[in-house]
Design an enzyme around this catalytic site. Structure first.
Site, PDB file in Angstrom:
ATOM      1  N   LYS A  96      10.873  -2.825 -31.938  1.00  0.00           N
ATOM      2  CA  LYS A  96      11.466  -3.688 -32.953  1.00  0.00           C
ATOM      3  C   LYS A  96      11.497  -5.141 -32.491  1.00  0.00           C
ATOM      4  CE  LYS A  96      12.067  -0.606 -36.087  1.00  0.00           C
ATOM      5  NZ  LYS A  96      11.260  -0.684 -37.337  1.00  0.00           N
TER       6      LYS A  96
ATOM      7  N   ASN B 266       8.150  -0.928 -44.062  1.00  0.00           N
ATOM      8  CA  ASN B 266       9.405  -0.231 -43.781  1.00  0.00           C
ATOM      9  C   ASN B 266       9.211   1.044 -42.958  1.00  0.00           C
ATOM     10  OD1 ASN B 266      12.315   0.644 -44.389  1.00  0.00           O
ATOM     11  ND2 ASN B 266      11.125   2.320 -45.248  1.00  0.00           N
TER      12      ASN B 266
ATOM     13  N   TYR C 185      12.051   2.270 -28.373  1.00  0.00           N
ATOM     14  CA  TYR C 185      12.278   1.981 -29.789  1.00  0.00           C
ATOM     15  C   TYR C 185      12.729   0.528 -29.958  1.00  0.00           C
ATOM     16  CZ  TYR C 185      14.810   1.630 -34.196  1.00  0.00           C
ATOM     17  OH  TYR C 185      15.276   1.189 -35.414  1.00  0.00           O
TER      18      TYR C 185
ATOM     19  N   ALA D  93      12.258  -1.964 -27.989  1.00  0.00           N
ATOM     20  CA  ALA D  93      11.150  -2.860 -27.653  1.00  0.00           C
ATOM     21  C   ALA D  93      10.159  -2.973 -28.800  1.00  0.00           C
ATOM     22  CB  ALA D  93      10.447  -2.371 -26.393  1.00  0.00           C
TER      23      ALA D  93
ATOM     24  N   ASP E  21      -0.206   8.840 -44.317  1.00  0.00           N
ATOM     25  CA  ASP E  21       0.386   8.569 -43.017  1.00  0.00           C
ATOM     26  C   ASP E  21      -0.107   7.198 -42.593  1.00  0.00           C
ATOM     27  OD1 ASP E  21       1.035   8.333 -40.330  1.00  0.00           O
ATOM     28  OD2 ASP E  21       0.470  10.387 -39.821  1.00  0.00           O
TER      29      ASP E  21
END
Length: 250
Positions: free
Chosen positions: A155, A87, A151, A153, A60
């Site tokens: 990125k 990724n 989400y 923000a 994780d």
């Protein structure tokens, strides 16, 4: 491109499915040794079964000590790290009035903190090889997204980190770029807690909004990721390449 990655070592996180799995396979196809990292051993093994140069490591990326363990595995296996593909990420729809500290922290930990710490752990070895970091953003890293603003923000943060790291690491010859995919076939929507009906509805709505009329395929993104990491792209750094069928134009 078939021998430009020969004997190079690539770490790909979130490699069990989608863009991560396709990228791991593509790097292996062009000669690299690939460490495919993810939380679930089953999907990782499916990725590894697609090419003999892929090794798996279950982790994780948000866990304490994970960055050092991931980099250590690559070094133990092959003695070097040339490319890091950040990724692994999480999508979560969350209206502002429903925002919680826990929800925001989960998005930020996976999409911003984890790739930052993994990049830091890999950096001494990337410096040795004058390697590359490829971050995964999204069309919505530079385009607003109602009902999933945190989400988007996260990125946007990755895009700014990409540019800032590129400037910071240029003297060391380490290149940092990002791919910003549009809606692409993966498990991201389902893993965000949506029902199958909600996922189908969102996919249909997304395809209708994309000028080229369809969602992307993971292999299409993998091709651009390997191109960005290719040593022949040695004068490219600090760039965010949007690959989204024209969605950002709408």
């Amino acid at each position: 491109m078939n021998d430009h990655f020969k004997d190079r070592v690539v770490i790909v996180t979130g490699a069990g499915t989608g863009i991560g799995a396709a990228s791991a396979v593509r790097f292996a196809e062009v000669g690299a040794h690939v460490l495919a990292v993810g939380r679930r051993v089953g999907p990782l093994r499916e990725t590894a079964d697609r090419h003999p140069r892929i090794e798996v490591f279950v982790a994780d990326v948000c866990a304490e000590g994970a960055p050092q363990a991931i980099v250590g595995k690559a070094l133990d296996q092959w003695g070097r790290v040339d490319v890091l593909v950040n990724n692994a990420g999480v999508f979560a729809g969350m209206d502002l009035e429903q925002a919680t500290s826990e929800g925001i922290d989960r998005i930020w930990a996976t999409n911003v903190t984890a790739p930052s710490l993994l990049s830091a752990a890999a950096l001494p070895h990337l410096r040795e090889q004058r390697g590359a970091i490829i971050n995964l953003s999204s069309t919505f890293g530079h385009r607003p997204l109602a009902h999933a603003s945190h989400y988007a923000a996260s990125k946007a943060a990755i895009e700014h980190l990409t540019r800032s790291w590129a400037l910071e690491l240029a003297p060391d010859g380490v290149r940092v770029n990002a791919i910003a995919p549009g809606p692409t076939e993966s498990e991201a929507l389902a893993s965000g807690g949506l029902t199958p009906e909600q996922v189908a509805e969102i996919k249909a709505a997304e395809a209708a909004r994309i000028p080229l009329g369809r969602r992307g395929e993971p292999e299409e993104l993998a091709e651009w990721i390997t191109r960005m990491a290719d040593p022949r792209s040695a004068w490219m750094t600090g760039q965010v390449l949007t690959v989204d069928g024209g969605l950002e134009l709408t």
